[in-house]
Scaffold this active site. Structure first.
Site, PDB file in Angstrom:
ATOM      1  N   ASN A  48       0.772  -1.227  -0.030  1.00  0.00           N
ATOM      2  CA  ASN A  48      -0.029  -0.048  -0.033  1.00  0.00           C
ATOM      3  C   ASN A  48       0.866   1.353  -0.223  1.00  0.00           C
ATOM      4  O   ASN A  48       2.027   1.261   0.547  1.00  0.00           O
ATOM      5  CB  ASN A  48      -0.949   0.028   0.947  1.00  0.00           C
ATOM      6  N   VAL A  49       0.319   2.423  -0.746  1.00  0.00           N
ATOM      7  CA  VAL A  49       1.102   3.562  -0.842  1.00  0.00           C
ATOM      8  C   VAL A  49       0.145   4.696  -0.500  1.00  0.00           C
ATOM      9  O   VAL A  49      -0.934   4.732  -1.193  1.00  0.00           O
ATOM     10  CB  VAL A  49       1.620   3.545  -2.277  1.00  0.00           C
ATOM     11  N   GLU A  61      -3.131  -4.234  -3.330  1.00  0.00           N
ATOM     12  CA  GLU A  61      -3.657  -4.975  -4.404  1.00  0.00           C
ATOM     13  C   GLU A  61      -3.842  -3.939  -5.777  1.00  0.00           C
ATOM     14  O   GLU A  61      -3.387  -4.648  -6.662  1.00  0.00           O
ATOM     15  CB  GLU A  61      -5.297  -5.476  -3.981  1.00  0.00           C
ATOM     16  N   CYS A  92      -9.623  -5.933   1.440  1.00  0.00           N
ATOM     17  CA  CYS A  92     -10.906  -5.003   1.651  1.00  0.00           C
ATOM     18  C   CYS A  92     -11.875  -5.451   0.189  1.00  0.00           C
ATOM     19  O   CYS A  92     -11.449  -5.964  -0.797  1.00  0.00           O
ATOM     20  CB  CYS A  92     -10.727  -3.694   1.661  1.00  0.00           C
TER      21      CYS A  92
END
Ligand code: THU
Length: 135
Positions: A48-49, A61, A92
């Site tokens: 994640n960024v 993802e 999620c």
């Protein structure tokens, strides 16, 4: 070509942890790493960024899908998503949809209860077939 019978889950887990530590998460402090086995045998991954404009943060993802397409595409066979402790994390809802696009109903997703098919993780998913049906 690989199928869902010969999956090296340990290797996928390691790849997910390896990229999780690279996550850019100054706001949530919740790093996520995800890795998938592709139909041609390669492994793609993402972390994640986040962004100062909080809502623009990219889930792990998103990075994985971008990596998949930019390295030649293919079908996702099996996926492992992890949290900071390396524990299996359920992606999620939005990310299940991202994974479904490239893995379909048969893609396996590792959970604390073992591997589950995508059609269990995202039942009755909307996908490319629905667009075709309405033509
Ligand atoms: N996150 C992911 O990267 N993937 C998921 O499937 C769940 C949530 C990220 C988004 C945000 O950067 C952080 O985890 C906390 O929600």
């Amino acid at each position: 070509m690989v199928n869902n019978q010969n999956i090296d889950w340990e290797k996928l887990h390691k790849a997910a942890i390896e990229i999780m530590v690279k996550a850019y998460v100054p706001y949530s402090k919740f790093p996520v790493g995800v890795a998938s086995l592709v139909s041609d045998g390669r492994i793609v991954s993402g972390c994640n960024v986040e962004n100062a404009s909080y809502g623009l943060g990219l889930c792990a993802e998103c990075g994985l899908v971008s990596n998949l397409i930019s390295t030649g595409g293919g079908k996702l066979i099996a996926t492992v998503c992890v949290d900071a402790k390396g524990n299996f994390l359920a992606p999620c809802g939005r990310c299940r949809q991202l994974l479904f696009e490239h893995g379909g109903n048969e893609m396996l997703l590792m959970t604390p209860d073992g591997p589950k098919k995508m059609n269990e993780m995202l039942p009755w998913a909307f996908g490319p077939d629905d667009l075709e049906k309405s033509k």
